[in-house]
Write an enzyme that holds these catalytic residues in place. Structure first.
Site, mmCIF file in Angstrom:
data_model
loop_
_atom_site.group_PDB
_atom_site.id
_atom_site.type_symbol
_atom_site.label_atom_id
_atom_site.label_comp_id
_atom_site.label_asym_id
_atom_site.label_seq_id
_atom_site.Cartn_x
_atom_site.Cartn_y
_atom_site.Cartn_z
ATOM 1 N N HIS A 1 -44.384 15.164 35.241
ATOM 2 C CA HIS A 1 -44.475 13.868 34.574
ATOM 3 C C HIS A 1 -43.636 12.814 35.307
ATOM 4 C CE1 HIS A 1 -45.561 11.477 31.090
ATOM 5 N NE2 HIS A 1 -44.301 11.125 30.910
ATOM 6 N N VAL B 1 -51.096 5.994 34.037
ATOM 7 C CA VAL B 1 -50.400 7.038 34.802
ATOM 8 C C VAL B 1 -49.661 7.962 33.839
ATOM 9 C CG1 VAL B 1 -48.680 7.498 36.583
ATOM 10 C CG2 VAL B 1 -50.135 5.458 36.749
ATOM 11 N N ASP C 1 -46.965 3.752 32.992
ATOM 12 C CA ASP C 1 -46.895 5.215 32.992
ATOM 13 C C ASP C 1 -46.284 5.701 31.687
ATOM 14 O OD1 ASP C 1 -44.035 5.297 33.138
ATOM 15 O OD2 ASP C 1 -44.086 5.245 35.307
ATOM 16 N N SER C 2 -46.635 6.931 31.313
ATOM 17 C CA SER C 2 -46.136 7.576 30.103
ATOM 18 C C SER C 2 -46.410 6.693 28.877
ATOM 19 C CB SER C 2 -44.643 7.887 30.256
ATOM 20 O OG SER C 2 -44.215 8.795 29.278
ATOM 21 N N ALA C 3 -45.373 6.270 28.154
ATOM 22 C CA ALA C 3 -45.588 5.395 27.002
ATOM 23 C C ALA C 3 -46.215 4.076 27.425
ATOM 24 C CB ALA C 3 -44.261 5.147 26.290
#
Length: 259
Positions: A231, A133, A103-105
């Protein structure tokens, strides 16, 4: 020694970290929440998971995180055909059905690892799919309904330049897949993109799904949107209805590949 430096802030990038003038770095979140979420996922999906603890910026600027992740994948692949030092992997992992997820980075990294598999190969394993994600993708020009507030966009760009000092900017292929001519070379047959309605990166997730087809990717692309969520909401509220639904969707996506 000037003790005031220990409390004076040089750079601050919420909700990630702040850096004090004496060089000390304070992170706002740790890895325990990830460990717990991964345990829940492994139990639900009945899979073997390898969590990559890559070196993080700003102490270790990008692209070190990508290099560390690739090295970890090569280590995993070294266990194919009963080889490698880790008995658990040798005895339980299915190297014919591998998935990258984050997820994210971590989603950004999962994308780039999938692309690298497509371009270079990863001997001993078969990459079935990737799960992205709330992907940390961006670009200089706003897309879709993306926020056009100049100050907010400047902060996103400043964070990227801080973590990747050698970057050409937010149209660098590392953060903007739309500028990467090799995007269609993604080395898996399926992609699941999870987005959140109120995430600043939401439109980038939709855009990525469109880009794949336009750039020659011939696999299957699925998108799941969680209404009313922000987020990485699944980490802070893992038991809410949307978190449970997303976990089950990811599990289904992976188990489908193993059928």
């Amino acid at each position: 020694m000037d003790s005031s430096n220990s409390t004076e802030i040089a750079h601050e990038y919420p909700p990630f970290f702040k850096i004090y003038k004496d060089g000390r770095i304070e992170r706002f979140t740790g890895i325990e929440i990830y460990h717990n979420y991964l345990n829940s996922f492994v139990a639900e999906a009945n899979v073997v998971a390898v969590s990559v603890e890559y070196r993080r910026a700003p102490e270790h600027p990008v692209p070190i995180a990508y290099d560390d992740s690739w090295a970890a994948l090569k280590w995993v692949a070294s266990h194919a055909d009963g080889k490698g030092p880790d008995d658990w992997l040798k005895n339980h992992a299915d190297f014919e059905s591998l998935f990258f997820a984050g997820d994210s980075a971590g989603a950004n990294i999962a994308h780039h690892m999938g692309l690298r598999v497509g371009l270079e190969g990863l001997a001993g394993v078969k990459l079935d799919g990737i799960v992205l994600v709330h992907s940390y993708f961006w670009g200089k020009e706003p897309i879709g309904g993306e926020d056009t507030d100049a100050e907010k966009r400047r902060k996103v760009e400043a964070l990227w330049r801080f973590t990747c000092p050698a970057t050409s900017g937010v149209d660098d292929p590392y953060i903007n897949p739309g500028t990467d001519p090799k995007l269609g070379s993604l080395g898996c047959k399926r992609v699941l993109i999870c987005i959140a309605e109120k995430d600043i990166f939401k439109d980038r997730g939709w855009y990525y799904s469109e880009l794949l087809g336009k750039n020659g990717y011939r696999g299957v692309v699925e998108v799941m949107e969680a209404q009313g969520e922000y987020h990485v909401f699944h980490l802070t509220n893992s038991t809410c209805e949307n978190s449970v639904a997303m976990l089950k969707r990811i599990v289904s996506f992976i188990n489908q590949g193993q059928a």
